[in-house]
Design a protein around this motif. Sequence first.
Motif, short mmCIF file in Angstrom:
data_model
loop_
_atom_site.label_atom_id
_atom_site.label_comp_id
_atom_site.label_asym_id
_atom_site.label_seq_id
_atom_site.Cartn_x
_atom_site.Cartn_y
_atom_site.Cartn_z
N MET A 1 46.96 9.90 -48.62
CA MET A 1 47.27 8.52 -49.00
C MET A 1 46.63 7.54 -48.03
N ILE B 1 43.92 4.69 -49.23
CA ILE B 1 44.12 3.24 -49.22
C ILE B 1 43.13 2.55 -48.28
N SER C 1 57.59 10.43 -46.19
CA SER C 1 56.46 10.14 -45.29
C SER C 1 56.76 8.97 -44.36
N GLN D 1 51.51 6.95 -56.71
CA GLN D 1 51.76 5.89 -55.74
C GLN D 1 51.00 4.65 -56.19
N MET E 1 42.40 12.85 -53.89
CA MET E 1 43.36 12.04 -54.64
C MET E 1 42.61 11.02 -55.48
N PRO F 1 55.72 5.37 -51.30
CA PRO F 1 54.57 5.94 -50.58
C PRO F 1 54.38 7.44 -50.72
N GLY F 2 55.46 8.18 -51.04
CA GLY F 2 55.31 9.61 -51.28
C GLY F 2 55.89 10.47 -50.17
N LEU G 1 52.75 -0.98 -50.54
CA LEU G 1 52.63 0.37 -51.09
C LEU G 1 53.98 0.73 -51.71
N LEU H 1 51.85 14.06 -48.36
CA LEU H 1 50.87 13.15 -48.95
C LEU H 1 50.32 12.12 -47.95
N PHE I 1 47.43 5.71 -57.30
CA PHE I 1 46.91 6.90 -56.64
C PHE I 1 47.73 8.11 -57.10
N TRP J 1 54.32 6.89 -41.52
CA TRP J 1 53.92 5.48 -41.68
C TRP J 1 54.45 4.65 -40.52
N ASP K 1 46.73 14.52 -57.29
CA ASP K 1 46.25 15.08 -56.03
C ASP K 1 46.08 16.60 -56.16
#
Length: 243
Positions: free
Chosen positions: A55, A59, A83, A32, A1, A46-47, A43, A51, A17, A87, A20
Amino acid sequence: MKATQLYQAPSHAWLMFGRDEGKPEKIIDTNQYLVKGTGQAVLLDPGGTELFSPMLAAILQHIKLEELTTLFASHQDPDIISSLGLWDKALPDATLHAPWLWEGFIRHFGMNNIKYQGIKDEGGDIRLNDISLKLIPAHYLHSSGNFHVYDPLAKILMSGDVGAALEKTNAPIFVDDFAAHVKHMEYFHRRWMPSNRAKANWIARVRELDIDIMAPQHGRLFKGEAVAEFLEWFAKLDVGIAS
């Protein structure tokens, strides 16, 4: 990424970011954004689930995991926030800022530890120690409860799906020829933006902001004169049609 620094100051920094090359086929590429303040970071969008691992690895090149105190979801779509459940396991004490309208839907992605901070329709702020990010209403562009993020110090507007283009992962980071770029955006905006009235309201609101960079969730970013070119083009575009 790929990581691209958009802004750097003593107070904070912006990182983008995206692009990818390892993403699964037939899943659209997403951008992102990480806003890194003193000891705290947020963030933005976040996707998707696919991802999470790249990710997280990306980060951690820039902050410690415990500094990621805040997540922001502009709306409820899976490419924005599916996601969340992962997280939730990685961040024991974080807060998600997202539209109040979508709380009951977003929680389907999994949320046991992260706190949900619903954003009122009129917007609000995200505070990271010494800086404040403005939450700009963007309802019906393209979600009925939707927000963008404006940083008055960096003069960056994270514009979600407004300005988005669906391109390959080798696309440049910035728009360098606006006229040539229109073909990548036109159908997306006509089909995914349902309301000319909402579009006009958003344009009037955004034209009051001082913007150096407009940063959408898909495709290239707009910088300098390209921001005004986009607003002028979008104002004339008839949206809410499927053909």
